[in-house]
Design a protein around this motif. Structure first.
Motif, mmCIF file in Angstrom:
data_model
loop_
_atom_site.group_PDB
_atom_site.id
_atom_site.type_symbol
_atom_site.label_atom_id
_atom_site.label_comp_id
_atom_site.label_asym_id
_atom_site.label_seq_id
_atom_site.Cartn_x
_atom_site.Cartn_y
_atom_site.Cartn_z
ATOM 1 N N GLY A 231 5.846 -5.028 4.252
ATOM 2 C CA GLY A 231 5.064 -3.833 4.594
ATOM 3 C C GLY A 231 4.222 -3.991 5.845
ATOM 4 N N ILE A 232 4.165 -2.933 6.619
ATOM 5 C CA ILE A 232 3.242 -2.865 7.765
ATOM 6 C C ILE A 232 2.504 -1.545 7.637
ATOM 7 C CG2 ILE A 232 2.992 -2.821 10.277
ATOM 8 C CD1 ILE A 232 5.610 -4.263 10.556
ATOM 9 N N ASN A 233 1.247 -1.611 7.263
ATOM 10 C CA ASN A 233 0.454 -0.389 7.068
ATOM 11 C C ASN A 233 -0.813 -0.500 7.910
ATOM 12 O OD1 ASN A 233 2.076 0.533 4.586
ATOM 13 N ND2 ASN A 233 1.373 -1.494 3.955
ATOM 14 N N ARG A 234 -1.079 0.543 8.667
ATOM 15 C CA ARG A 234 -2.296 0.521 9.494
ATOM 16 C C ARG A 234 -3.399 1.280 8.771
ATOM 17 N NH1 ARG A 234 -3.497 -1.209 14.352
ATOM 18 N NH2 ARG A 234 -1.366 -1.668 14.993
ATOM 19 N N LEU A 235 -4.519 0.610 8.565
ATOM 20 C CA LEU A 235 -5.661 1.230 7.883
ATOM 21 C C LEU A 235 -6.866 1.279 8.813
ATOM 22 C CD1 LEU A 235 -5.707 -0.536 4.362
ATOM 23 C CD2 LEU A 235 -4.563 1.599 5.009
ATOM 24 N N ASP A 236 -7.744 2.241 8.574
ATOM 25 C CA ASP A 236 -9.010 2.257 9.305
ATOM 26 C C ASP A 236 -9.810 1.017 8.936
ATOM 27 O OD1 ASP A 236 -8.410 4.652 10.442
ATOM 28 O OD2 ASP A 236 -9.401 5.851 8.886
ATOM 29 N N ALA A 237 -10.511 0.461 9.924
ATOM 30 C CA ALA A 237 -11.329 -0.733 9.653
ATOM 31 C C ALA A 237 -12.707 -0.553 10.282
ATOM 32 C CB ALA A 237 -10.634 -1.981 10.189
ATOM 33 N N PRO A 238 -13.527 0.326 9.658
ATOM 34 C CA PRO A 238 -14.851 0.575 10.235
ATOM 35 C C PRO A 238 -15.704 -0.686 10.334
ATOM 36 C CG PRO A 238 -14.612 1.603 8.056
ATOM 37 C CD PRO A 238 -13.284 1.086 8.429
ATOM 38 N N GLU A 239 -15.390 -1.684 9.454
ATOM 39 C CA GLU A 239 -16.157 -2.942 9.499
ATOM 40 C C GLU A 239 -15.951 -3.681 10.821
ATOM 41 O OE1 GLU A 239 -13.528 -2.380 7.600
ATOM 42 O OE2 GLU A 239 -12.157 -4.094 7.619
#
Ligand code: NAD
Length: 300
Positions: A231-239
């Motif tokens: 899997g390659i999933n792009r997620l938001d990373a506000p941290e």
């Protein structure tokens, strides 16, 4: 237990080195330069990144790289005409049409118009059939990369229980065929599978190719199992800061790594192996086209 990390980045670098050595021999001994043509239709940003990266790595291993960038509204007739031209070009040994194609183009028709011998993605129906019947074929790059890593880690896979989560034509199904070819007992799980956690818990080898971020938790994993995360999933990373994103796989890395015997990270696992295997397939196709011995360890 803490899992051994299977370093796909380092493995891919070794595959590219092998490819480069073989390309050097083909040039020196036979005056042949393997050539890869990549066709991109439209402006899909992710596809543009992949195509750029493929072109760069093709040149780095000494092969000829040709890119055809076509407008979004290119007609099917024009695209098929280009593929026909590439099919007949003796300097081109591999042809890759970047997917997805714009909606008005028939993906199956386009892929099946590529000469099977030059189909370095291994998606042509003839190659699918050859793989399914255990014959020599062009093998899809991502599953080929997964298999190479599994073979290197385990040696023989014979008799192992393997569960592939996902039944797509480009990853899940060919992966299952390859594992069957290695004499694994293979289960293909998918969105309708009942009791997925119990199915996965039986596996010595888990290949996750779903496209759902961190879907597989550690308590689905049999202690000591090998986990290959496609899997390659792009997620938001506000941290990481405003507007930043991060890549995650289909397995929850931290919890799975505590239970598994070995695991591929995301990024740096299966991803880098995919382009390395594309280069490997192009050299293999070039050798086959010229009746020359195929490089060892670059295909199945
Ligand atoms: P796909 O969408 O074509 O197939 C996904 C499969 O997952 C389907 O067969 C579906 O039945 C199954 N599925 C969906 N939800 C499920 C659920 N809840 N439980 C069990 N199974 C479920 O995807 P794909 O093209 O096979 O890609 C899968 C993932 O692999 C994506 O994240 C994709 O980005 C990634 N990928 C990575 C590479 C690489 O180079 N590393 C290459 C291709 C794909």
């Amino acid at each position: 237990m803490t899992a051994t990390v299977i370093d796909g980045k380092a493995f891919a670098a070794r595959v590219r080195d092998k490819v480069a050595v073989h390309v050097g021999r083909l040039k020196a001994d036979h005056g042949i330069t393997p050539g890869l043509a990549v066709v991109l239709v439209g402006e899909d940003p992710a596809s543009q990144v992949y195509v750029r990266s493929k072109g760069k790595q093709t040149v780095e291993v000494g092969m000829k790289s040709v890119e055809h960038r076509l407008d979004e509204d290119t007609s099917e007739v024009d695209l098929l005409g280009l593929i026909d031209q590439l099919n007949n070009d003796p300097e081109i040994h591999g042809i890759l049409v970047q997917l997805p194609l714009p909606r008005h183009l028939d993906e199956d028709l386009v892929i099946n118009s590529i000469s099977p011998a030059k189909d370095v993605d291994g998606f042509h129906i003839s190659n699918v059939g050859l793989l399914g019947t255990g014959q020599k074929s062009m093998v899809p790059c991502t599953p080929l990369g997964c298999l190479m890593m599994l073979r290197e880690h385990h040696g023989s896979l014979s008799g192992m229980d393997a569960v592939v989560i996902g039944r797509s034509n480009i990853v899940g199904k060919p992966m299952a065929q390859l594992l069957l070819g290695e004499s694994c007992t293979v289960t293909i799980a998918h969105s309708r599978t009942k009791d997925l956690p119990d199915v996965v818990r039986r596996a010595d080898i888990v290949v996750a190719a779903v496209g759902r971020p961190e879907m597989v938790p550690g308590d689905w994993i049999k202690p000591g199992a090998t986990v290959i995360d496609v899997g390659i999933n792009r997620l938001d990373a506000p941290e990481k800061g405003e507007g930043k994103t991060k890549l995650v796989g289909d397995v929850d890395y931290d919890s799975c790594a505590k239970v598994a015997g070995a695991i591929t990270p995301v990024p740096g696992g299966v991803g880098p192996m995919t382009i390395a295997c594309l280069l490997a397939n192009t050299v293999t196709a070039c050798c086959r086209a010229n009746g020359l011995e195929e490089p060892e360890g670059l295909t199945v």
